[in-house]
Scaffold this motif. Structure first.
Motif, PDB file in Angstrom:
ATOM      1  N   TRP A 151     -10.039  -5.591 -12.142  1.00  0.00           N
ATOM      2  CA  TRP A 151      -9.736  -6.625 -11.152  1.00  0.00           C
ATOM      3  C   TRP A 151      -8.338  -6.441 -10.555  1.00  0.00           C
ATOM      4  CZ3 TRP A 151     -13.304  -8.891  -8.672  1.00  0.00           C
ATOM      5  CH2 TRP A 151     -14.537  -9.115  -9.276  1.00  0.00           C
ATOM      6  N   PHE A 152      -7.439  -5.814 -11.318  1.00  0.00           N
ATOM      7  CA  PHE A 152      -6.147  -5.457 -10.739  1.00  0.00           C
ATOM      8  C   PHE A 152      -6.353  -4.491  -9.568  1.00  0.00           C
ATOM      9  CE2 PHE A 152      -2.900  -2.104 -10.503  1.00  0.00           C
ATOM     10  CZ  PHE A 152      -1.814  -2.856 -10.081  1.00  0.00           C
ATOM     11  N   ARG A 153      -7.213  -3.500  -9.757  1.00  0.00           N
ATOM     12  CA  ARG A 153      -7.464  -2.533  -8.691  1.00  0.00           C
ATOM     13  C   ARG A 153      -8.103  -3.224  -7.481  1.00  0.00           C
ATOM     14  NH1 ARG A 153      -9.174   0.452 -13.131  1.00  0.00           N
ATOM     15  NH2 ARG A 153     -11.371   0.260 -12.576  1.00  0.00           N
ATOM     16  N   GLU A 189       2.328   9.781   2.295  1.00  0.00           N
ATOM     17  CA  GLU A 189       1.139   9.471   3.084  1.00  0.00           C
ATOM     18  C   GLU A 189      -0.096  10.082   2.445  1.00  0.00           C
ATOM     19  OE1 GLU A 189       0.870  10.819   7.281  1.00  0.00           O
ATOM     20  OE2 GLU A 189       0.893   8.680   7.718  1.00  0.00           O
ATOM     21  N   GLY A 190       0.047  11.314   1.936  1.00  0.00           N
ATOM     22  CA  GLY A 190      -1.066  11.971   1.265  1.00  0.00           C
ATOM     23  C   GLY A 190      -1.476  11.246  -0.003  1.00  0.00           C
ATOM     24  N   ARG A 191      -0.485  10.769  -0.793  1.00  0.00           N
ATOM     25  CA  ARG A 191      -0.824  10.036  -2.015  1.00  0.00           C
ATOM     26  C   ARG A 191      -1.517   8.717  -1.679  1.00  0.00           C
ATOM     27  NH1 ARG A 191       3.360   8.367  -6.842  1.00  0.00           N
ATOM     28  NH2 ARG A 191       4.082   6.840  -5.303  1.00  0.00           N
ATOM     29  N   SER A 192      -1.066   8.074  -0.620  1.00  0.00           N
ATOM     30  CA  SER A 192      -1.704   6.830  -0.197  1.00  0.00           C
ATOM     31  C   SER A 192      -3.173   7.065   0.145  1.00  0.00           C
ATOM     32  CB  SER A 192      -0.976   6.249   1.015  1.00  0.00           C
ATOM     33  OG  SER A 192      -1.637   5.114   1.503  1.00  0.00           O
ATOM     34  N   LEU A 193      -3.456   8.111   0.921  1.00  0.00           N
ATOM     35  CA  LEU A 193      -4.831   8.408   1.303  1.00  0.00           C
ATOM     36  C   LEU A 193      -5.675   8.792   0.101  1.00  0.00           C
ATOM     37  CD1 LEU A 193      -4.138  10.376   4.594  1.00  0.00           C
ATOM     38  CD2 LEU A 193      -5.384   8.210   4.417  1.00  0.00           C
ATOM     39  N   ALA A 194      -5.094   9.551  -0.845  1.00  0.00           N
ATOM     40  CA  ALA A 194      -5.840   9.948  -2.042  1.00  0.00           C
ATOM     41  C   ALA A 194      -6.215   8.724  -2.877  1.00  0.00           C
ATOM     42  CB  ALA A 194      -5.010  10.922  -2.877  1.00  0.00           C
ATOM     43  N   LEU A 195      -5.285   7.788  -3.014  1.00  0.00           N
ATOM     44  CA  LEU A 195      -5.574   6.558  -3.760  1.00  0.00           C
ATOM     45  C   LEU A 195      -6.636   5.723  -3.050  1.00  0.00           C
ATOM     46  CD1 LEU A 195      -1.977   5.490  -4.866  1.00  0.00           C
ATOM     47  CD2 LEU A 195      -3.881   6.072  -6.390  1.00  0.00           C
ATOM     48  N   LEU A 196      -6.555   5.659  -1.734  1.00  0.00           N
ATOM     49  CA  LEU A 196      -7.554   4.909  -0.982  1.00  0.00           C
ATOM     50  C   LEU A 196      -8.947   5.488  -1.197  1.00  0.00           C
ATOM     51  CD1 LEU A 196      -5.745   4.244   2.424  1.00  0.00           C
ATOM     52  CD2 LEU A 196      -6.430   2.537   0.732  1.00  0.00           C
ATOM     53  N   GLN A 198      -9.971   7.219  -3.754  1.00  0.00           N
ATOM     54  CA  GLN A 198     -10.373   6.937  -5.141  1.00  0.00           C
ATOM     55  C   GLN A 198     -10.885   5.505  -5.263  1.00  0.00           C
ATOM     56  OE1 GLN A 198      -7.271   7.623  -8.062  1.00  0.00           O
ATOM     57  NE2 GLN A 198      -8.129   6.080  -9.427  1.00  0.00           N
ATOM     58  N   LEU A 199     -10.178   4.563  -4.644  1.00  0.00           N
ATOM     59  CA  LEU A 199     -10.583   3.163  -4.709  1.00  0.00           C
ATOM     60  C   LEU A 199     -11.842   2.907  -3.892  1.00  0.00           C
ATOM     61  CD1 LEU A 199      -7.025   1.602  -4.418  1.00  0.00           C
ATOM     62  CD2 LEU A 199      -8.512   1.522  -6.428  1.00  0.00           C
ATOM     63  N   ASP A 200     -12.000   3.633  -2.789  1.00  0.00           N
ATOM     64  CA  ASP A 200     -13.227   3.526  -2.009  1.00  0.00           C
ATOM     65  C   ASP A 200     -14.434   3.922  -2.860  1.00  0.00           C
ATOM     66  OD1 ASP A 200     -14.834   3.460   0.598  1.00  0.00           O
ATOM     67  OD2 ASP A 200     -15.088   5.555  -0.005  1.00  0.00           O
ATOM     68  N   ALA A 201     -14.269   4.946  -3.693  1.00  0.00           N
ATOM     69  CA  ALA A 201     -15.355   5.370  -4.582  1.00  0.00           C
ATOM     70  C   ALA A 201     -15.693   4.296  -5.611  1.00  0.00           C
ATOM     71  CB  ALA A 201     -14.971   6.675  -5.289  1.00  0.00           C
ATOM     72  N   GLU A 202     -14.737   3.385  -5.882  1.00  0.00           N
ATOM     73  CA  GLU A 202     -14.968   2.277  -6.810  1.00  0.00           C
ATOM     74  C   GLU A 202     -15.407   1.011  -6.074  1.00  0.00           C
ATOM     75  OE1 GLU A 202     -11.696   1.670  -9.529  1.00  0.00           O
ATOM     76  OE2 GLU A 202     -11.219   3.801  -9.539  1.00  0.00           O
ATOM     77  N   HIS A 203     -15.759   1.155  -4.800  1.00  0.00           N
ATOM     78  CA  HIS A 203     -16.243   0.039  -3.984  1.00  0.00           C
ATOM     79  C   HIS A 203     -15.203  -1.061  -3.791  1.00  0.00           C
ATOM     80  CE1 HIS A 203     -20.816   1.001  -4.643  1.00  0.00           C
ATOM     81  NE2 HIS A 203     -20.094   2.056  -4.280  1.00  0.00           N
ATOM     82  N   GLY A 205     -13.298  -2.954  -1.243  1.00  0.00           N
ATOM     83  CA  GLY A 205     -13.439  -3.157   0.195  1.00  0.00           C
ATOM     84  C   GLY A 205     -12.153  -2.972   0.972  1.00  0.00           C
ATOM     85  N   ALA A 206     -11.023  -3.418   0.411  1.00  0.00           N
ATOM     86  CA  ALA A 206      -9.747  -3.275   1.100  1.00  0.00           C
ATOM     87  C   ALA A 206      -9.399  -1.806   1.313  1.00  0.00           C
ATOM     88  CB  ALA A 206      -8.640  -3.963   0.306  1.00  0.00           C
ATOM     89  N   ALA A 207      -9.756  -0.960   0.355  1.00  0.00           N
ATOM     90  CA  ALA A 207      -9.486   0.472   0.476  1.00  0.00           C
ATOM     91  C   ALA A 207     -10.339   1.088   1.584  1.00  0.00           C
ATOM     92  CB  ALA A 207      -9.744   1.171  -0.852  1.00  0.00           C
ATOM     93  N   ALA A 208     -11.614   0.711   1.624  1.00  0.00           N
ATOM     94  CA  ALA A 208     -12.491   1.221   2.679  1.00  0.00           C
ATOM     95  C   ALA A 208     -11.972   0.796   4.051  1.00  0.00           C
ATOM     96  CB  ALA A 208     -13.917   0.717   2.469  1.00  0.00           C
ATOM     97  N   TYR A 209     -11.496  -0.430   4.151  1.00  0.00           N
ATOM     98  CA  TYR A 209     -10.962  -0.933   5.419  1.00  0.00           C
ATOM     99  C   TYR A 209      -9.736  -0.124   5.840  1.00  0.00           C
ATOM    100  CZ  TYR A 209      -8.792  -4.101   8.786  1.00  0.00           C
ATOM    101  OH  TYR A 209      -8.207  -4.635   9.900  1.00  0.00           O
ATOM    102  N   ASP A 210      -8.819   0.103   4.906  1.00  0.00           N
ATOM    103  CA  ASP A 210      -7.610   0.863   5.238  1.00  0.00           C
ATOM    104  C   ASP A 210      -7.942   2.297   5.639  1.00  0.00           C
ATOM    105  OD1 ASP A 210      -6.126  -1.367   4.755  1.00  0.00           O
ATOM    106  OD2 ASP A 210      -4.871  -0.499   3.197  1.00  0.00           O
ATOM    107  N   LEU A 211      -8.967   2.881   5.014  1.00  0.00           N
ATOM    108  CA  LEU A 211      -9.405   4.216   5.427  1.00  0.00           C
ATOM    109  C   LEU A 211      -9.972   4.169   6.850  1.00  0.00           C
ATOM    110  CD1 LEU A 211     -11.030   5.548   2.139  1.00  0.00           C
ATOM    111  CD2 LEU A 211      -9.119   6.603   3.360  1.00  0.00           C
ATOM    112  N   GLY A 212     -10.692   3.100   7.154  1.00  0.00           N
ATOM    113  CA  GLY A 212     -11.197   2.941   8.516  1.00  0.00           C
ATOM    114  C   GLY A 212     -10.070   2.895   9.526  1.00  0.00           C
TER     115      GLY A 212
END
Length: 255
Positions: A151-153, A189-196, A198-203, A205-212
């Motif tokens: 839930w932290f993630r 910037e690269g680390r930010s995208l890599a984390l996004l 990773q979090l997108d793979a865990e579903h 939603g905020a990460a998917a939005y930021d990738l969008g």
């Protein structure tokens, strides 16, 4: 948390409800009435989502009035009725506040956790933080560090960790607050995208939005509107409300 801060959270939530469709949030939940039933046309799903959000806001307005006048006992049954719609996470979150503080009901940490969890699963970030803390400290639920980390993630990692890397990268790229350093800019910037991703793979939603957003405007990647739409669709399916407006915007640009 003390009674007065809880009351302030409730009143703040009530005021915000009158100004926005939904609070910021994220988390996949197949029980929601809003789902990606037509991935080929996410714009239509976004329209349905926003229409449903407006209906929820209108239905909850009388409850806001009661809360603003401290009529908690009268508000509780109406909140429970509203929370039967799993998309109305404001109602569930508010019930969590009331049961935690003992306002209009007997204080009950287990019941508070139940309502916070429902709101968290529907995408409310405040509730996600409450659930993380509950699992971490055993408030109304058995301690579970693994669930606390999950839930932290969901509720904290994107705004507090990923976005920090993103803006550090932008700061080094601009060279305004610190000396310009393209190497450090690219690394953050690269680390930010890599984390996004990773979090997108865990579903998350905020990460998917930021990738969008990244693919829409070409932040650290080549701009790609089709990929942006795909990530926004993921975010909407995983209960991140701002994605509905983003998809609607893309749909309008394409027509």
């Amino acid at each position: 948390m003390m009674r007065q801060p809880i009351l302030q959270f409730i009143l703040a939530s009530a005021a915000l409800l009158t100004l926005s469709l939904f609070a910021d949030a994220a988390q996949a939940d197949n029980t929601s009435t809003i789902a990606m039933s037509n991935p080929a046309n996410p714009g239509a799903v976004a329209d349905a989502y926003l229409s449903h959000a407006r209906a929820i806001r209108k239905a909850d307005a009388p409850i806001v009035h009661l809360l603003n006048h401290s009529a908690y006992t009268q508000a509780v049954p109406l909140l429970k009725k509203a929370a039967a719609d799993k998309d109305d996470f404001w109602a569930a979150d508010t019930l969590g506040h009331l049961y935690q503080a003992g306002l209009g009901v007997s204080a009950n940490s287990q019941t508070a956790f139940h309502w916070y969890l429902q709101a968290a699963e529907a995408g409310d970030r405040f509730a996600q933080r409450q659930v993380a803390n509950a699992y971490l400290n055993g408030w109304g639920v058995t301690r579970n560090p693994q669930r606390a980390a999950f839930w932290f993630r969901q509720g904290l990692m994107v705004p507090q960790v990923v976005n920090a890397d993103f803006w550090l990268g932008k700061t080094y790229a601009a060279g305004k607050l610190m000396p310009k350093n393209p190497t450090k800019a690219a690394w953050y910037e690269g680390r930010s995208l890599a984390l996004l991703k990773q979090l997108d793979a865990e579903h998350v939603g905020a990460a998917a939005y930021d990738l969008g957003i990244a693919y829409l405007y070409g932040h650290g990647v080549h701009a790609n509107r089709a990929l942006a739409a795909r990530y926004f669709a993921h975010a909407l399916a995983w209960h991140y409300p701002p994605a509905a407006a983003a998809l609607q915007h893309l749909e309008e640009k394409n027509t």
